[in-house]
Design a protein around this motif. Structure first.
Motif, PDB file in Angstrom:
ATOM      1  N   THR A 151       0.802  -1.320   0.045  1.00 35.80           N
ATOM      2  CA  THR A 151      -0.278  -0.003  -0.151  1.00 35.80           C
ATOM      3  C   THR A 151       0.669   1.346   0.083  1.00 35.80           C
ATOM      4  OG1 THR A 151      -0.083   0.116   2.328  1.00 35.80           O
ATOM      5  CG2 THR A 151      -1.909  -1.210   1.398  1.00 35.80           C
ATOM      6  N   LEU A 152       0.422   2.317  -0.244  1.00 35.13           N
ATOM      7  CA  LEU A 152       1.137   3.650  -0.553  1.00 35.13           C
ATOM      8  C   LEU A 152       1.135   4.574   0.781  1.00 35.13           C
ATOM      9  CD1 LEU A 152      -0.004   4.918  -3.849  1.00 35.13           C
ATOM     10  CD2 LEU A 152       1.956   3.648  -3.469  1.00 35.13           C
ATOM     11  N   ASP A 153       0.158   4.100   1.711  1.00 36.62           N
ATOM     12  CA  ASP A 153       0.001   5.130   3.132  1.00 36.62           C
ATOM     13  C   ASP A 153      -0.910   4.198   4.067  1.00 36.62           C
ATOM     14  OD1 ASP A 153      -3.013   5.524   2.716  1.00 36.62           O
ATOM     15  OD2 ASP A 153      -2.300   7.333   1.593  1.00 36.62           O
ATOM     16  N   SER A 188      -3.502   0.666   4.317  1.00 35.62           N
ATOM     17  CA  SER A 188      -3.510  -0.483   4.886  1.00 35.62           C
ATOM     18  C   SER A 188      -4.304  -0.588   6.006  1.00 35.62           C
ATOM     19  CB  SER A 188      -1.999  -0.381   5.850  1.00 35.62           C
ATOM     20  OG  SER A 188      -0.963  -0.418   4.961  1.00 35.62           O
ATOM     21  N   ASP A 189      -4.903   0.313   6.805  1.00 35.06           N
ATOM     22  CA  ASP A 189      -5.940   0.214   7.693  1.00 35.06           C
ATOM     23  C   ASP A 189      -7.250  -0.357   7.141  1.00 35.06           C
ATOM     24  OD1 ASP A 189      -4.057   1.079   9.712  1.00 35.06           O
ATOM     25  OD2 ASP A 189      -4.843   3.078   9.692  1.00 35.06           O
ATOM     26  N   TRP A 190      -7.767   0.450   6.019  1.00 34.59           N
ATOM     27  CA  TRP A 190      -8.921   0.127   5.139  1.00 34.59           C
ATOM     28  C   TRP A 190      -8.856  -1.381   4.863  1.00 34.59           C
ATOM     29  CZ3 TRP A 190     -10.418  -2.115   0.522  1.00 34.59           C
ATOM     30  CH2 TRP A 190     -11.920  -1.705   0.055  1.00 34.59           C
ATOM     31  N   ILE A 191      -7.825  -1.916   4.334  1.00 36.89           N
ATOM     32  CA  ILE A 191      -7.621  -3.260   3.784  1.00 36.89           C
ATOM     33  C   ILE A 191      -7.783  -4.116   5.169  1.00 36.89           C
ATOM     34  CG2 ILE A 191      -6.207  -5.206   2.832  1.00 36.89           C
ATOM     35  CD1 ILE A 191      -5.069  -3.007   1.248  1.00 36.89           C
ATOM     36  N   LYS A 221       3.082  -1.639   3.933  1.00 34.56           N
ATOM     37  CA  LYS A 221       3.299  -0.117   3.072  1.00 34.56           C
ATOM     38  C   LYS A 221       4.342  -0.383   2.431  1.00 34.56           C
ATOM     39  CE  LYS A 221       3.241   3.320   5.659  1.00 34.56           C
ATOM     40  NZ  LYS A 221       3.243   4.286   6.989  1.00 34.56           N
ATOM     41  N   ILE A 222       4.752   0.069   1.215  1.00 34.44           N
ATOM     42  CA  ILE A 222       5.428  -0.011   0.353  1.00 34.44           C
ATOM     43  C   ILE A 222       7.020   0.766   0.783  1.00 34.44           C
ATOM     44  CG2 ILE A 222       5.049   2.143  -1.063  1.00 34.44           C
ATOM     45  CD1 ILE A 222       5.543   0.338  -3.559  1.00 34.44           C
ATOM     46  N   LEU A 223       6.819   1.536   1.657  1.00 35.08           N
ATOM     47  CA  LEU A 223       8.079   2.343   2.133  1.00 35.08           C
ATOM     48  C   LEU A 223       8.352   1.705   3.643  1.00 35.08           C
ATOM     49  CD1 LEU A 223       7.681   5.961   0.892  1.00 35.08           C
ATOM     50  CD2 LEU A 223       9.342   4.029   0.151  1.00 35.08           C
ATOM     51  N   LYS A 224       7.878   0.382   3.712  1.00 31.56           N
ATOM     52  CA  LYS A 224       8.202  -0.064   5.229  1.00 31.56           C
ATOM     53  C   LYS A 224       9.530  -0.096   5.414  1.00 31.56           C
ATOM     54  CE  LYS A 224       7.583  -4.455   7.547  1.00 31.56           C
ATOM     55  NZ  LYS A 224       6.730  -5.842   7.599  1.00 31.56           N
ATOM     56  N   ASN A 237       9.080   3.382   7.530  1.00 37.09           N
ATOM     57  CA  ASN A 237       7.663   3.108   7.399  1.00 37.09           C
ATOM     58  C   ASN A 237       6.750   4.368   6.687  1.00 37.09           C
ATOM     59  OD1 ASN A 237       5.536   0.758   7.358  1.00 37.09           O
ATOM     60  ND2 ASN A 237       4.896   1.746   9.561  1.00 37.09           N
ATOM     61  N   LEU A 238       7.452   5.108   6.044  1.00 31.38           N
ATOM     62  CA  LEU A 238       6.823   6.316   5.545  1.00 31.38           C
ATOM     63  C   LEU A 238       5.863   5.989   4.566  1.00 31.38           C
ATOM     64  CD1 LEU A 238      10.229   8.145   4.659  1.00 31.38           C
ATOM     65  CD2 LEU A 238       8.760   8.506   6.725  1.00 31.38           C
ATOM     66  N   ASP A 239       5.015   7.158   4.197  1.00 31.47           N
ATOM     67  CA  ASP A 239       4.035   7.037   3.268  1.00 31.47           C
ATOM     68  C   ASP A 239       4.354   7.614   1.967  1.00 31.47           C
ATOM     69  OD1 ASP A 239       2.130   6.020   5.041  1.00 31.47           O
ATOM     70  OD2 ASP A 239       1.188   7.963   5.745  1.00 31.47           O
ATOM     71  N   VAL A 240       3.789   7.234   1.083  1.00 26.33           N
ATOM     72  CA  VAL A 240       3.914   7.731  -0.416  1.00 26.33           C
ATOM     73  C   VAL A 240       2.491   8.879  -0.559  1.00 26.33           C
ATOM     74  CG1 VAL A 240       3.933   7.603  -2.903  1.00 26.33           C
ATOM     75  CG2 VAL A 240       4.874   5.836  -1.417  1.00 26.33           C
ATOM     76  N   ASP A 241       3.076  10.213  -0.562  1.00 25.97           N
ATOM     77  CA  ASP A 241       2.002  11.008  -0.692  1.00 25.97           C
ATOM     78  C   ASP A 241       1.226  10.963  -2.034  1.00 25.97           C
ATOM     79  OD1 ASP A 241       2.711  12.441   1.706  1.00 25.97           O
ATOM     80  OD2 ASP A 241       4.314  13.616   0.635  1.00 25.97           O
ATOM     81  N   ASP A 242      -0.267  11.137  -1.953  1.00 26.69           N
ATOM     82  CA  ASP A 242      -0.990  11.068  -3.098  1.00 26.69           C
ATOM     83  C   ASP A 242      -0.811  12.136  -3.771  1.00 26.69           C
ATOM     84  OD1 ASP A 242      -3.019  10.791  -4.920  1.00 26.69           O
ATOM     85  OD2 ASP A 242      -4.585  10.428  -3.387  1.00 26.69           O
TER      86      ASP A 242
END
Length: 102
Positions: free
Chosen positions: A40-42, A46-49, A62-65, A69-74
């Motif tokens: 996931t990107l953020d 992950s929480d939704w899934i 997360k892809i940036l785990k 563990n950063l998020d990819v900004d939309d």
């Protein structure tokens, strides 16, 4: 069924990717069953899934785990520079995951 955003298509072309055939699709349980790893990107993704499909929690990361563990900004509806940054973050995350998985 929506196609990739035009700025995403442009950035993809810059990096040698053809996103013209890409179409969005909703995540489903059969798709999760067929997947060993879901990136996931953020955190909200992950929480939704994990809330809807808790039985797949161990597959969702997360892809940036491996990057604190950063998020990819939309980048949606933002300047092209945001799409470039998102691409670079995704590329970094994929590279990290490939190292961990091999």
């Amino acid at each position: 069924g929506w196609p990739a955003d035009p700025p995403a298509v442009e950035v993809g072309q810059t990096y040698g990717l053809d996103l013209s055939a890409h179409r969005a699709r909703q995540l489903t349980q059969p798709l999760l069953i067929a997947s060993e790893l879901v990136l996931t990107l953020d955190q909200s993704h992950s929480d939704w899934i994990n809330q809807r499909y808790p039985q797949f929690r161990g597959r969702v990361h997360k892809i940036l785990k491996w990057q604190k563990n950063l998020d990819v900004d939309d980048p949606y509806q933002r300047p092209q520079a945001a799409f470039i940054k998102a691409y670079q973050d995704i590329e970094l995350g994929i590279s990290d995951w490939l190292k961990k998985l091999s």
